[in-house]
Structure formats: C-alpha cells, structure tokens
Design a protein around this motif. Structure first.
Motif, PDB file in Angstrom:
ATOM      1  N   THR A 126       0.834  -1.186   0.000  1.00 19.81           N
ATOM      2  CA  THR A 126       0.000   0.000   0.000  1.00 19.81           C
ATOM      3  C   THR A 126       0.872   1.240   0.000  1.00 19.81           C
ATOM      4  O   THR A 126       2.002   1.211   0.462  1.00 19.81           O
ATOM      5  N   SER A 127       0.338   2.282  -0.507  1.00 16.94           N
ATOM      6  CA  SER A 127       1.111   3.527  -0.537  1.00 16.94           C
ATOM      7  C   SER A 127       0.809   4.411   0.665  1.00 16.94           C
ATOM      8  O   SER A 127       1.375   5.476   0.803  1.00 16.94           O
ATOM      9  N   ASN A 128      -0.094   3.956   1.546  1.00 19.55           N
ATOM     10  CA  ASN A 128      -0.458   4.732   2.728  1.00 19.55           C
ATOM     11  C   ASN A 128       0.139   4.061   3.967  1.00 19.55           C
ATOM     12  O   ASN A 128      -0.404   3.093   4.481  1.00 19.55           O
ATOM     13  N   PRO A 129       1.267   4.564   4.477  1.00 19.34           N
ATOM     14  CA  PRO A 129       1.928   3.918   5.617  1.00 19.34           C
ATOM     15  C   PRO A 129       1.186   4.057   6.936  1.00 19.34           C
ATOM     16  O   PRO A 129       1.518   3.399   7.907  1.00 19.34           O
ATOM     17  N   SER A 130       0.149   4.889   6.990  1.00 19.74           N
ATOM     18  CA  SER A 130      -0.550   5.099   8.253  1.00 19.74           C
ATOM     19  C   SER A 130      -1.629   4.048   8.525  1.00 19.74           C
ATOM     20  O   SER A 130      -2.286   4.105   9.560  1.00 19.74           O
ATOM     21  N   VAL A 131      -1.821   3.078   7.641  1.00 19.47           N
ATOM     22  CA  VAL A 131      -2.885   2.089   7.830  1.00 19.47           C
ATOM     23  C   VAL A 131      -2.532   1.048   8.886  1.00 19.47           C
ATOM     24  O   VAL A 131      -3.417   0.345   9.374  1.00 19.47           O
ATOM     25  N   CYS A 132      -1.254   0.930   9.227  1.00 14.61           N
ATOM     26  CA  CYS A 132      -0.859  -0.026  10.269  1.00 14.61           C
ATOM     27  C   CYS A 132       0.449   0.420  10.905  1.00 14.61           C
ATOM     28  O   CYS A 132       1.105   1.337  10.428  1.00 14.61           O
ATOM     29  N   SER A 133       0.844  -0.278  11.956  1.00 12.99           N
ATOM     30  CA  SER A 133       2.087   0.072  12.658  1.00 12.99           C
ATOM     31  C   SER A 133       3.297  -0.292  11.796  1.00 12.99           C
ATOM     32  O   SER A 133       3.212  -1.102  10.870  1.00 12.99           O
ATOM     33  N   ARG A 134       4.418   0.301  12.133  1.00 16.08           N
ATOM     34  CA  ARG A 134       5.656   0.046  11.384  1.00 16.08           C
ATOM     35  C   ARG A 134       6.052  -1.426  11.477  1.00 16.08           C
ATOM     36  O   ARG A 134       6.463  -2.036  10.499  1.00 16.08           O
TER      37      ARG A 134
ATOM     38  N   CYS B 248      -7.261  -0.033   2.662  1.00 13.80           N
ATOM     39  CA  CYS B 248      -6.911   0.412   1.313  1.00 13.80           C
ATOM     40  C   CYS B 248      -6.777  -0.777   0.356  1.00 13.80           C
ATOM     41  O   CYS B 248      -6.242  -1.815   0.721  1.00 13.80           O
ATOM     42  N   ASN B 249      -7.254  -0.601  -0.847  1.00 10.22           N
ATOM     43  CA  ASN B 249      -7.056  -1.587  -1.911  1.00 10.22           C
ATOM     44  C   ASN B 249      -6.463  -0.863  -3.109  1.00 10.22           C
ATOM     45  O   ASN B 249      -6.912  -0.999  -4.239  1.00 10.22           O
ATOM     46  N   ASP B 250      -5.427  -0.068  -2.850  1.00 11.66           N
ATOM     47  CA  ASP B 250      -4.849   0.741  -3.911  1.00 11.66           C
ATOM     48  C   ASP B 250      -4.114  -0.083  -4.966  1.00 11.66           C
ATOM     49  O   ASP B 250      -3.841   0.404  -6.054  1.00 11.66           O
ATOM     50  N   VAL B 251      -3.816  -1.345  -4.687  1.00 12.50           N
ATOM     51  CA  VAL B 251      -3.184  -2.212  -5.692  1.00 12.50           C
ATOM     52  C   VAL B 251      -4.211  -2.961  -6.519  1.00 12.50           C
ATOM     53  O   VAL B 251      -3.869  -3.604  -7.492  1.00 12.50           O
ATOM     54  N   ASP B 252      -5.485  -2.910  -6.146  1.00  9.29           N
ATOM     55  CA  ASP B 252      -6.597  -3.579  -6.816  1.00  9.29           C
ATOM     56  C   ASP B 252      -6.334  -5.083  -6.941  1.00  9.29           C
ATOM     57  O   ASP B 252      -6.045  -5.604  -8.008  1.00  9.29           O
ATOM     58  N   VAL B 253      -6.444  -5.776  -5.811  1.00  6.44           N
ATOM     59  CA  VAL B 253      -6.137  -7.210  -5.762  1.00  6.44           C
ATOM     60  C   VAL B 253      -6.982  -8.036  -6.719  1.00  6.44           C
ATOM     61  O   VAL B 253      -6.562  -9.104  -7.155  1.00  6.44           O
TER      62      VAL B 253
END
Length: 96
Positions: free
Chosen positions: A1-9, A80-85
């Motif tokens: 995903t391009s959104n790093p805030s969706v989960c912890s590091r 997020c499904n920004d990669v369109d699985v």
C-alpha cells in the motif's frame, strides 16, 4: 500500500517480509523465460538438446510447461485496496 498510516511500522515490516517471500517463490526457476525474452541470435544457436541429455526443468507454479505471460501478484492492507487485488492473477489481503 502507498499509505503507511494504515498499520504500525512493525506490522508493515512483517507484511513486506511476506510479500518478498511470495516474490522470491514466484521467480522463474527454469531457463524458459530467458530463452523466450532475453536470448537472441548466436546465444540461441548454441543451445542444443542431444537425445534428451538436457534435464527436464519444472516451474513450481506452471509445472513442466512455461506460459510466456506475466503472473501478477498483489498484496493489499485494509482498508486500502490501492493495488486492486481483484485485477491480478493472485491477490492477498492482509488480515490485521
């Protein structure tokens, strides 16, 4: 995903590690890809098979046949499904 805030590091690093494991497993293990897409001219002229002396190569995903196509794999991290699985050959959704 391009959104790093969706989960912890830490969780992101674990998912990326699984993604690299999938990547490494899907790499071509036979010479078919190179023969079809990379080798041209004299390189192909030197490749010969004499009475079955060349060992039979087998791809983990395709078996004894090699399909000259892309095998696309995607990993999504909810929400997020920004990669369109659903647009790929194989799609994984991380359960977090």
């Amino acid at each position: 995903t391009s959104n790093p805030s969706v989960c912890s590091r830490k969780l992101m690093e674990e998912i990326v590690a699984h993604t690299y494991a999938i990547h490494d497993h899907c790499l071509p293990r036979t010479g078919a890809y190179h023969e079809i897409f990379l080798m041209h001219g004299q390189e192909m002229a030197e490749k010969t098979q004499i009475l079955g002396s060349t060992p039979i190569e087998e791809e983990p995903l395709y078996g004894k046949t090699y399909l000259p196509r892309k095998f696309k794999v995607a990993v999504a991290i909810p929400p997020c499904n920004d990669v369109d699985v659903f647009a790929h050959c194989c799609g994984f959704i991380a359960i977090i």
